[in-house]
Design an enzyme around this catalytic site. Structure first.
Site, PDB file in Angstrom:
ATOM      1  CD  GLN A 107      -3.036   7.321   1.243  1.00 38.48           C
ATOM      2  OE1 GLN A 107      -2.033   6.616   1.124  1.00 38.48           O
ATOM      3  NE2 GLN A 107      -3.847   7.582   0.230  1.00 38.48           N
TER       4      GLN A 107
ATOM      5  CG  HIS B 193       4.807   5.245 -13.762  1.00 39.98           C
ATOM      6  ND1 HIS B 193       5.067   6.580 -13.450  1.00 39.98           N
ATOM      7  CD2 HIS B 193       4.072   4.763 -12.734  1.00 39.98           C
ATOM      8  CE1 HIS B 193       4.493   6.867 -12.311  1.00 39.98           C
ATOM      9  NE2 HIS B 193       3.884   5.789 -11.837  1.00 39.98           N
TER      10      HIS B 193
ATOM     11  CD  GLU C  20      -5.707   5.685  -4.958  1.00 44.09           C
ATOM     12  OE1 GLU C  20      -4.637   5.402  -5.535  1.00 44.09           O
ATOM     13  OE2 GLU C  20      -5.839   5.766  -3.731  1.00 44.09           O
TER      14      GLU C  20
ATOM     15  N   GLY D  82      -8.350  -2.113  -2.904  1.00 43.40           N
ATOM     16  CA  GLY D  82      -7.967  -3.068  -3.945  1.00 43.40           C
ATOM     17  C   GLY D  82      -8.200  -4.506  -3.536  1.00 43.40           C
TER      18      GLY D  82
ATOM     19  CG  ASP E  56       1.570   2.440  -8.822  1.00 40.60           C
ATOM     20  OD1 ASP E  56       1.131   3.389  -9.519  1.00 40.60           O
ATOM     21  OD2 ASP E  56       2.560   2.528  -8.067  1.00 40.60           O
ATOM     22  CB  SER E  57       0.199  -0.680  -3.175  1.00 42.97           C
ATOM     23  OG  SER E  57       1.392  -1.368  -2.845  1.00 42.97           O
ATOM     24  CB  THR E  58       1.299   3.311  -0.125  1.00 48.51           C
ATOM     25  OG1 THR E  58       0.159   2.534   0.260  1.00 48.51           O
ATOM     26  CG2 THR E  58       0.835   4.642  -0.693  1.00 48.51           C
TER      27      THR E  58
ATOM     28  N   PRO F 183      -3.186   1.887   4.597  1.00 48.99           N
ATOM     29  CG  PRO F 183      -3.923   3.576   3.155  1.00 48.99           C
ATOM     30  CD  PRO F 183      -3.241   3.360   4.453  1.00 48.99           C
TER      31      PRO F 183
HETATM   32  N1  SAM Z   1       4.945   4.566  -6.870  1.00 52.38           N
HETATM   33  C1  SAM Z   1       4.512   4.552  -5.479  1.00 52.38           C
HETATM   34  C2  SAM Z   1       5.339   3.568  -4.692  1.00 52.38           C
HETATM   35  O1  SAM Z   1       6.062   2.778  -5.294  1.00 52.38           O
HETATM   36  O2  SAM Z   1       5.243   3.608  -3.453  1.00 52.38           O
HETATM   37  C3  SAM Z   1       3.023   4.303  -5.395  1.00 52.38           C
HETATM   38  C4  SAM Z   1       2.272   5.441  -5.981  1.00 52.38           C
HETATM   39  S1  SAM Z   1       0.524   5.504  -5.844  1.00 52.38           S
HETATM   40  C5  SAM Z   1       0.372   7.152  -5.346  1.00 52.38           C
HETATM   41  C6  SAM Z   1       0.108   4.556  -4.406  1.00 52.38           C
HETATM   42  C7  SAM Z   1      -1.392   4.566  -4.240  1.00 52.38           C
HETATM   43  O3  SAM Z   1      -1.833   3.384  -3.572  1.00 52.38           O
HETATM   44  C8  SAM Z   1      -1.922   5.740  -3.394  1.00 52.38           C
HETATM   45  O4  SAM Z   1      -2.681   6.598  -4.214  1.00 52.38           O
HETATM   46  C9  SAM Z   1      -2.784   5.065  -2.323  1.00 52.38           C
HETATM   47  O5  SAM Z   1      -3.957   5.801  -2.020  1.00 52.38           O
HETATM   48  C10 SAM Z   1      -3.084   3.736  -2.976  1.00 52.38           C
HETATM   49  N2  SAM Z   1      -3.494   2.666  -2.054  1.00 52.38           N
HETATM   50  C11 SAM Z   1      -2.935   2.351  -0.863  1.00 52.38           C
HETATM   51  N3  SAM Z   1      -3.578   1.301  -0.314  1.00 52.38           N
HETATM   52  C12 SAM Z   1      -4.558   0.929  -1.190  1.00 52.38           C
HETATM   53  C13 SAM Z   1      -5.546  -0.104  -1.201  1.00 52.38           C
HETATM   54  N4  SAM Z   1      -5.669  -0.969  -0.181  1.00 52.38           N
HETATM   55  N5  SAM Z   1      -6.373  -0.190  -2.273  1.00 52.38           N
HETATM   56  C14 SAM Z   1      -6.244   0.670  -3.322  1.00 52.38           C
HETATM   57  N6  SAM Z   1      -5.339   1.677  -3.367  1.00 52.38           N
HETATM   58  C15 SAM Z   1      -4.502   1.798  -2.313  1.00 52.38           C
END
Ligand code: SAM
Length: 283
Positions: A32, A63, A107, A140, A157-159, A164
């Protein structure tokens, strides 16, 4: 005053901007584009692939509501899994519960964790190094489908469902979460801003409803997630948990002894009272 601006273009037709008072980091992890800058209102702001992820000044709302609501509704959660959450804010909040014995963080991008340890200490604290924390670098979806572990609470808590993160909004992923929830466990999910992303919430809750006896959502207003209140998916086989009464929530909250800035037991209960337009989306 700087005239550099970060512009988020997540939603067609509306862009949101934040002044960059100091550019702290810009670079690519394996997966990313990471960007960290200072803003006079929100403090340090983390974006991934051009989308705001978390900010120092309002991360407490998001959170607190994605950890204390399921953990205090459950009442005896010992094992928690956080999917995504690479900034460490979610596990930091969950670990405030002394009753929580184990937190697995799954993650996909190790670069986000390393980066957050270095630049976002005000959000992650020492959570990554807590003896109860188990860090898994994986997708995940794959982990939820293959782990032998069982969890009392799963927090997604994903993007957003792009790149991804897309896999974490699929029926297949919710089925995998259902598989690795312990009896009476609760799944909660970051499910976007319904006013801006109505189909995302509707699709997620419909998918959960096909797997769990109780699928619903609750809300909180997080300033940096533009467009009104944000929705959190809720799914469990124990239909009573969503209706945990106020005296029970209060006694559990008091016993936990956690200082919060957004969560209260009354706010917990109120979060499930949905505005009509959101209730209609998940009807
Ligand atoms: N609070 C934020 C929001 O509401 O958008 C999310 C924060 S956190 C930084 C999101 C995390 O999800 C990122 O670190 C990203 O790398 C992770 N991520 C994205 N797709 C993923 C997947 N398939 N499996 C695990 N982690 C993933």
């Amino acid at each position: 005053m700087s005239d550099d601006w970060f512009e988020e273009t997540l939603y067609p037709g509306i862009h949101s901007r934040m002044r960059i008072t100091e550019q702290l980091f810009q670079g690519d992890s394996e997966l990313q584009k990471l960007n960290l800058f200072e803003n006079e209102r929100f403090g340090r702001v983390l974006t991934l692939d051009g989308v705001v992820q978390t900010t120092e000044k309002d991360e407490f709302i998001y959170h607190e509501m994605l950890t204390h609501v399921p953990l205090l509704a459950h009442g005896q959660a010992r094992r928690v899994m956080v999917v995504g959450g690479g900034d460490g804010g979610m596990i930091e909040e969950a670990l405030k519960h002394r009753s929580v014995e184990h937190v697995t963080l799954v993650e996909i991008d190790a670069g986000v964790i390393e980066f957050s340890k270095k630049y976002l200490g005000s959000i992650c604290g020492e959570a990554f190094d807590d003896p109860r924390t188990n860090i898994v670098i994986a997708d995940g979806l794959v982990h939820a489908e293959t782990t032998a572990d069982r969890f009392d609470v799963i927090i997604v808590d994903s993007t957003d469902p792009i790149g991804p993160g897309e896999a974490l909004f699929s029926d297949r992923f919710y089925r995998a979460c259902h598989r690795c929830l312990a009896p009476g466990g609760i799944l909660v999910t970051q499910n976007g801003v319904p006013f801006m992303q109505p189909e995302e919430l509707a699709k997620s809750v419909a998918a959960m409803r096909g797997l769990f006896s109780d699928a619903y959502c609750y809300t909180a207003a997080v300033p940096t997630y533009v467009g009104g209140c944000m929705a959190f998916g809720w799914a469990t086989e124990n239909e009573t948990l969503r209706h945990t009464d106020l005296p029970t929530l209060q006694s559990r909250f008091d016993a936990a002894g956690i200082d919060t800035r957004y969560y209260t037991p009354a706010v917990h209960q109120a979060a499930f009272a949905l505005p009509r337009y959101i209730g209609d989306l998940i009807a």
